[in-house]
Design a protein around this motif. Structure first.
Motif, PDB file in Angstrom:
ATOM      1  N   SER A   1       7.923  14.110  -1.590  1.00 33.98           N
ATOM      2  CA  SER A   1       9.211  13.419  -1.585  1.00 33.98           C
ATOM      3  C   SER A   1       9.116  11.990  -1.067  1.00 33.98           C
ATOM      4  N   GLY A   2       8.381  11.779   0.025  1.00 31.73           N
ATOM      5  CA  GLY A   2       8.258  10.438   0.583  1.00 31.73           C
ATOM      6  C   GLY A   2       7.620   9.472  -0.402  1.00 31.73           C
ATOM      7  N   ALA A   3       6.559   9.936  -1.085  1.00 30.32           N
ATOM      8  CA  ALA A   3       5.880   9.098  -2.071  1.00 30.32           C
ATOM      9  C   ALA A   3       6.793   8.806  -3.264  1.00 30.32           C
ATOM     10  N   ILE A   4       7.535   9.820  -3.704  1.00 33.04           N
ATOM     11  CA  ILE A   4       8.433   9.660  -4.850  1.00 33.04           C
ATOM     12  C   ILE A   4       9.580   8.719  -4.510  1.00 33.04           C
ATOM     13  N   LEU A   5      10.118   8.840  -3.313  1.00 32.61           N
ATOM     14  CA  LEU A   5      11.167   7.909  -2.900  1.00 32.61           C
ATOM     15  C   LEU A   5      10.637   6.479  -2.836  1.00 32.61           C
ATOM     16  N   GLY A   6       9.367   6.332  -2.483  1.00 31.64           N
ATOM     17  CA  GLY A   6       8.748   5.008  -2.506  1.00 31.64           C
ATOM     18  C   GLY A   6       8.721   4.434  -3.911  1.00 31.64           C
ATOM     19  N   ILE A   7       8.459   5.279  -4.896  1.00 35.25           N
ATOM     20  CA  ILE A   7       8.477   4.842  -6.296  1.00 35.25           C
ATOM     21  C   ILE A   7       9.890   4.442  -6.713  1.00 35.25           C
ATOM     22  N   ILE A   8      10.874   5.231  -6.274  1.00 33.93           N
ATOM     23  CA  ILE A   8      12.275   4.946  -6.624  1.00 33.93           C
ATOM     24  C   ILE A   8      12.717   3.607  -6.040  1.00 33.93           C
ATOM     25  N   THR A   9      12.426   3.381  -4.768  1.00 33.24           N
ATOM     26  CA  THR A   9      12.864   2.130  -4.135  1.00 33.24           C
ATOM     27  C   THR A   9      12.043   0.940  -4.619  1.00 33.24           C
ATOM     28  N   ALA A  10      10.776   1.176  -5.003  1.00 33.34           N
ATOM     29  CA  ALA A  10       9.979   0.094  -5.586  1.00 33.34           C
ATOM     30  C   ALA A  10      10.593  -0.345  -6.916  1.00 33.34           C
ATOM     31  N   LEU A  11      11.051   0.632  -7.693  1.00 33.05           N
ATOM     32  CA  LEU A  11      11.734   0.305  -8.945  1.00 33.05           C
ATOM     33  C   LEU A  11      13.042  -0.425  -8.677  1.00 33.05           C
ATOM     34  N   LEU A  12      13.714  -0.039  -7.611  1.00 28.29           N
ATOM     35  CA  LEU A  12      14.947  -0.732  -7.228  1.00 28.29           C
ATOM     36  C   LEU A  12      14.653  -2.183  -6.870  1.00 28.29           C
ATOM     37  N   ALA A  13      13.602  -2.407  -6.084  1.00 30.84           N
ATOM     38  CA  ALA A  13      13.226  -3.775  -5.708  1.00 30.84           C
ATOM     39  C   ALA A  13      12.861  -4.594  -6.940  1.00 30.84           C
ATOM     40  N   PHE A  14      12.092  -3.995  -7.835  1.00 30.02           N
ATOM     41  CA  PHE A  14      11.707  -4.689  -9.073  1.00 30.02           C
ATOM     42  C   PHE A  14      12.951  -5.054  -9.883  1.00 30.02           C
ATOM     43  N   SER A  15      13.886  -4.118  -9.967  1.00 25.66           N
ATOM     44  CA  SER A  15      15.098  -4.340 -10.754  1.00 25.66           C
ATOM     45  C   SER A  15      15.964  -5.437 -10.153  1.00 25.66           C
ATOM     46  N   LEU A  16      16.108  -5.432  -8.834  1.00 26.66           N
ATOM     47  CA  LEU A  16      16.943  -6.434  -8.176  1.00 26.66           C
ATOM     48  C   LEU A  16      16.358  -7.837  -8.311  1.00 26.66           C
ATOM     49  N   ILE A  17      15.035  -7.947  -8.157  1.00 28.03           N
ATOM     50  CA  ILE A  17      14.391  -9.255  -8.234  1.00 28.03           C
ATOM     51  C   ILE A  17      14.425  -9.804  -9.658  1.00 28.03           C
ATOM     52  N   ASN A  18      14.268  -8.919 -10.640  1.00 27.96           N
ATOM     53  CA  ASN A  18      14.235  -9.347 -12.047  1.00 27.96           C
ATOM     54  C   ASN A  18      15.558  -9.118 -12.755  1.00 27.96           C
TER      55      ASN A  18
ATOM     56  N   LEU B   1       8.492   2.901 -13.905  1.00 22.68           N
ATOM     57  CA  LEU B   1       7.846   1.872 -13.089  1.00 22.68           C
ATOM     58  C   LEU B   1       6.413   1.609 -13.521  1.00 22.68           C
ATOM     59  N   GLU B   2       5.711   2.652 -13.944  1.00 19.44           N
ATOM     60  CA  GLU B   2       4.299   2.477 -14.301  1.00 19.44           C
ATOM     61  C   GLU B   2       4.122   1.509 -15.467  1.00 19.44           C
ATOM     62  N   LYS B   3       5.121   1.408 -16.326  1.00 11.31           N
ATOM     63  CA  LYS B   3       5.041   0.492 -17.466  1.00 11.31           C
ATOM     64  C   LYS B   3       5.311  -0.960 -17.070  1.00 11.31           C
ATOM     65  N   LEU B   4       5.846  -1.144 -15.863  1.00  2.98           N
ATOM     66  CA  LEU B   4       6.291  -2.476 -15.453  1.00  2.98           C
ATOM     67  C   LEU B   4       5.313  -3.202 -14.547  1.00  2.98           C
ATOM     68  N   ILE B   5       4.454  -2.462 -13.848  1.00  3.56           N
ATOM     69  CA  ILE B   5       3.533  -3.076 -12.897  1.00  3.56           C
ATOM     70  C   ILE B   5       2.109  -2.583 -13.168  1.00  3.56           C
ATOM     71  N   PRO B   6       1.082  -3.273 -12.633  1.00  2.00           N
ATOM     72  CA  PRO B   6      -0.307  -2.849 -12.846  1.00  2.00           C
ATOM     73  C   PRO B   6      -0.548  -1.424 -12.325  1.00  2.00           C
ATOM     74  N   PRO B   7      -1.432  -0.665 -12.996  1.00  2.93           N
ATOM     75  CA  PRO B   7      -1.696   0.728 -12.594  1.00  2.93           C
ATOM     76  C   PRO B   7      -2.110   0.878 -11.134  1.00  2.93           C
ATOM     77  N   PHE B   8      -2.986  -0.038 -10.665  1.00  7.19           N
ATOM     78  CA  PHE B   8      -3.449   0.062  -9.282  1.00  7.19           C
ATOM     79  C   PHE B   8      -2.299  -0.136  -8.302  1.00  7.19           C
ATOM     80  N   ALA B   9      -1.397  -1.045  -8.648  1.00  6.04           N
ATOM     81  CA  ALA B   9      -0.238  -1.294  -7.791  1.00  6.04           C
ATOM     82  C   ALA B   9       0.661  -0.074  -7.748  1.00  6.04           C
ATOM     83  N   PHE B  10       0.864   0.549  -8.878  1.00  6.98           N
ATOM     84  CA  PHE B  10       1.700   1.749  -8.944  1.00  6.98           C
ATOM     85  C   PHE B  10       1.124   2.865  -8.071  1.00  6.98           C
ATOM     86  N   LEU B  11      -0.168   3.123  -8.225  1.00  2.00           N
ATOM     87  CA  LEU B  11      -0.810   4.176  -7.442  1.00  2.00           C
ATOM     88  C   LEU B  11      -0.794   3.831  -5.958  1.00  2.00           C
TER      89      LEU B  11
END
Length: 241
Positions: free
Chosen positions: A133-150, A94-104
């Motif tokens: 775990s909560g933060a990591i799951l947020g990264i996982i679902t953010a990647l899911l959202a990015f993948s579904l939209i694109n 995910l970090e390669k796909l979105i701006p660093p500040f957004a990822f953090l």
């Protein structure tokens, strides 16, 4: 030697993910070196609380920083290793796909809202919550959202793998020691933020506009966290003396 070179190369490409992994690992060992109670099973609860674990009664009594510090506390080396493996494997994508500040921002806000969900659910119980775990799951679902939209433009995104990871995480939630509400809160927040960031990336061509939007979003959500905590603090008869 080749493995080490590949690891160092990947770390340079994903600096935030690498930094988060290093901070979590470093905090795990440094806290235990400074406080030997971390190696004593009978004093483990005291150790976790003193070093920043989240306890709803303490958090809503004014110690809001626990919603943040608990993200870097882990109960055991196994707990730490599993979380860091998940963070590295998904965060590096995910970090390669979105701006660093957004990822953090997604990582931290997913963790904070996961902590808040856990605190609300356990307000009348003595529960110690900690882990990323909560933060990591947020990264996982953010990647899911990015993948579904694109999906139309990025066909190689591992949507099925992401869904399988979420299903396995839900299965682990059947264990009595798993903080399901922190997982749910983090996952929901990550998906929403991931969708917003992805939409902004598709809509705005200038990074400055995207940065302003994300900063404003982070500020608003941080205020929501504090306000919800304040409301619970005002409920009479909830806290123990």
């Amino acid at each position: 030697m080749i493995f080490l070179k590949n690891t160092l190369f990947l770390a340079k490409q994903t600096k935030i993910t690498s930094a988060l992994v290093v901070i979590n690992i470093g905090w795990f060992f440094i806290s235990r070196i400074l406080d030997v109670r971390g190696f004593m099973p009978f004093h483990e609860n005291e150790f976790l609380i003193d070093w920043g674990a989240d306890v709803s009664q303490l958090t809503f009594a004014g110690q809001y920083w626990r919603m943040f510090t608990n993200l870097f506390m882990h109960i055991s080396f196994t707990h730490l290793a599993l979380n860091m493996l998940a963070l590295w494997s998904v965060g590096s994508i995910l970090e390669k796909l979105i701006p660093p500040f957004a990822f953090l921002g997604i990582y931290l806000l997913s963790g904070l809202f996961g902590s808040l969900a856990s605190d609300i659910a356990t307000i009348n119980h003595n529960v110690i919550s900690c882990g990323a775990s909560g933060a990591i799951l947020g990264i996982i679902t953010a990647l899911l959202a990015f993948s579904l939209i694109n999906r139309a433009n990025i066909t190689e995104m591992p949507i099925k793998s992401i869904v399988v990871s979420l299903i396995l995480t839900a299965g682990l939630g059947l264990l009595p020691t798993i903080d399901n509400m922190a997982h749910i809160g983090g996952a929901a927040t990550g998906f929403i933020l991931g969708a917003i960031v992805t939409f902004c990336l598709r809509t705005f061509n200038y990074p400055s506009k995207l940065t302003i939007i994300i900063v404003s979003l982070v500020f608003i959500m941080a205020m929501i966290i504090l306000y919800l905590g304040y409301l619970h603090y005002q409920i009479p008869g909830v806290f123990y003396d």
